[in-house]
Design a protein around this motif. Structure first.
Motif, mmCIF file in Angstrom:
data_model
loop_
_atom_site.group_PDB
_atom_site.id
_atom_site.type_symbol
_atom_site.label_atom_id
_atom_site.label_comp_id
_atom_site.label_asym_id
_atom_site.label_seq_id
_atom_site.Cartn_x
_atom_site.Cartn_y
_atom_site.Cartn_z
ATOM 1 N N GLU A 37 26.290 -31.248 -12.095
ATOM 2 C CA GLU A 37 27.566 -30.533 -12.473
ATOM 3 C C GLU A 37 27.489 -28.989 -12.250
ATOM 4 O O GLU A 37 28.297 -28.310 -11.377
ATOM 5 N N PHE A 38 26.062 -28.605 -12.547
ATOM 6 C CA PHE A 38 25.928 -27.233 -12.417
ATOM 7 C C PHE A 38 25.781 -26.600 -11.051
ATOM 8 O O PHE A 38 26.435 -25.664 -10.478
ATOM 9 N N VAL A 39 25.120 -27.590 -10.233
ATOM 10 C CA VAL A 39 25.146 -27.370 -8.646
ATOM 11 C C VAL A 39 26.554 -27.182 -7.988
ATOM 12 O O VAL A 39 26.829 -26.280 -7.121
ATOM 13 N N ILE A 40 27.383 -28.056 -8.366
ATOM 14 C CA ILE A 40 28.879 -28.198 -7.740
ATOM 15 C C ILE A 40 29.584 -26.774 -8.513
ATOM 16 O O ILE A 40 30.109 -26.168 -7.540
ATOM 17 N N GLU A 41 29.148 -26.398 -9.567
ATOM 18 C CA GLU A 41 29.767 -25.131 -10.041
ATOM 19 C C GLU A 41 29.413 -23.865 -9.307
ATOM 20 O O GLU A 41 30.387 -23.221 -9.041
ATOM 21 N N VAL A 42 28.291 -23.772 -8.936
ATOM 22 C CA VAL A 42 27.477 -22.657 -8.146
ATOM 23 C C VAL A 42 28.239 -22.745 -6.583
ATOM 24 O O VAL A 42 28.666 -21.757 -6.129
ATOM 25 N N LEU A 43 28.371 -23.921 -6.197
ATOM 26 C CA LEU A 43 28.851 -23.887 -4.794
ATOM 27 C C LEU A 43 30.233 -23.644 -4.879
ATOM 28 O O LEU A 43 30.647 -22.981 -3.823
ATOM 29 N N LYS A 90 19.934 -17.979 -16.060
ATOM 30 C CA LYS A 90 20.615 -17.678 -17.518
ATOM 31 C C LYS A 90 21.038 -19.091 -17.893
ATOM 32 O O LYS A 90 21.023 -19.254 -19.289
ATOM 33 N N ALA A 91 21.182 -20.182 -17.040
ATOM 34 C CA ALA A 91 21.646 -21.377 -17.716
ATOM 35 C C ALA A 91 20.296 -22.303 -18.065
ATOM 36 O O ALA A 91 20.391 -23.386 -18.641
ATOM 37 N N GLY A 92 19.360 -21.822 -17.669
ATOM 38 C CA GLY A 92 17.931 -22.298 -18.067
ATOM 39 C C GLY A 92 17.634 -23.460 -16.921
ATOM 40 O O GLY A 92 16.710 -24.448 -17.137
ATOM 41 N N PHE A 93 18.098 -23.114 -15.775
ATOM 42 C CA PHE A 93 17.501 -24.218 -14.645
ATOM 43 C C PHE A 93 16.835 -23.642 -13.757
ATOM 44 O O PHE A 93 16.879 -22.447 -13.233
ATOM 45 N N PRO A 94 15.742 -24.398 -12.950
ATOM 46 C CA PRO A 94 15.058 -23.821 -11.924
ATOM 47 C C PRO A 94 15.621 -23.888 -10.416
ATOM 48 O O PRO A 94 14.921 -23.874 -9.549
ATOM 49 N N LEU A 95 16.957 -24.041 -10.273
ATOM 50 C CA LEU A 95 17.641 -24.067 -9.047
ATOM 51 C C LEU A 95 17.153 -22.908 -8.144
ATOM 52 O O LEU A 95 17.073 -21.940 -8.594
ATOM 53 N N ARG A 96 16.819 -23.499 -6.894
ATOM 54 C CA ARG A 96 16.241 -22.557 -5.868
ATOM 55 C C ARG A 96 16.970 -22.494 -4.571
ATOM 56 O O ARG A 96 17.488 -23.545 -4.076
ATOM 57 N N CYS A 97 17.228 -21.319 -3.900
ATOM 58 C CA CYS A 97 17.736 -21.222 -2.558
ATOM 59 C C CYS A 97 16.845 -20.618 -1.946
ATOM 60 O O CYS A 97 15.958 -20.015 -2.320
ATOM 61 N N SER A 98 16.820 -20.733 -0.556
ATOM 62 C CA SER A 98 16.183 -19.950 0.301
ATOM 63 C C SER A 98 17.075 -19.582 1.605
ATOM 64 O O SER A 98 18.095 -20.290 1.686
ATOM 65 N N LEU A 99 16.434 -18.494 2.359
ATOM 66 C CA LEU A 99 17.214 -18.067 3.674
ATOM 67 C C LEU A 99 16.577 -18.620 4.951
ATOM 68 O O LEU A 99 15.297 -18.754 4.853
ATOM 69 N N GLU A 100 16.998 -19.062 5.828
ATOM 70 C CA GLU A 100 16.557 -19.578 7.161
ATOM 71 C C GLU A 100 17.393 -18.961 8.254
ATOM 72 O O GLU A 100 18.451 -19.096 8.101
ATOM 73 N N GLU A 101 16.839 -18.252 9.357
ATOM 74 C CA GLU A 101 17.433 -17.562 10.258
ATOM 75 C C GLU A 101 18.248 -18.647 10.972
ATOM 76 O O GLU A 101 17.660 -19.678 11.427
#
Length: 102
Positions: A37-43, A90-101
């Motif tokens: 649910e958190f991932v969907i909210e962020v997206l 802030k929500a207490g999750f370790p969610l991670r994003c990265s960048l790729e060319e």
């Protein structure tokens, strides 16, 4: 030297080149703690994805380990990645994003 009355006009045109900025993919990575649910909210909120597309991306992240959130110029991609990280912490999750060319 005799003046002929003719003036010579020299025109120089600067060569105009417009370049498009390099694009970067923002990838979101799966973890065992962040809720779907958190991932969907962020997206929806950060990447402005419609609910159906956000759910599809979330399922890709869940089952394949990584999902594409969008492709942006570097500064925008970096800002969105930072927004995800700050919101997740802030929500207490370790969610991670990265960048790729792209």
């Amino acid at each position: 030297m005799a003046d002929t009355g003719h003036k010579t006009k020299i025109e120089s045109k600067a060569e105009e080149r417009t370049t498009t900025p390099s694009l970067f993919k923002v990838l979101m990575h799966n973890d065992d703690y962040t809720t779907m649910e958190f991932v969907i909210e962020v997206l929806r909120d950060i990447f402005h994805k419609p609910s159906s597309e956000a759910e599809k991306i979330m399922l890709t992240i869940h089952f394949q380990g990584v999902g594409l959130c969008g492709t942006f110029p570097y500064a925008i991609a970096e800002t969105k990645t930072d927004q995800v990280r700050m919101r997740a912490r802030k929500a207490g999750f370790p969610l991670r994003c990265s960048l790729e060319e792209a």
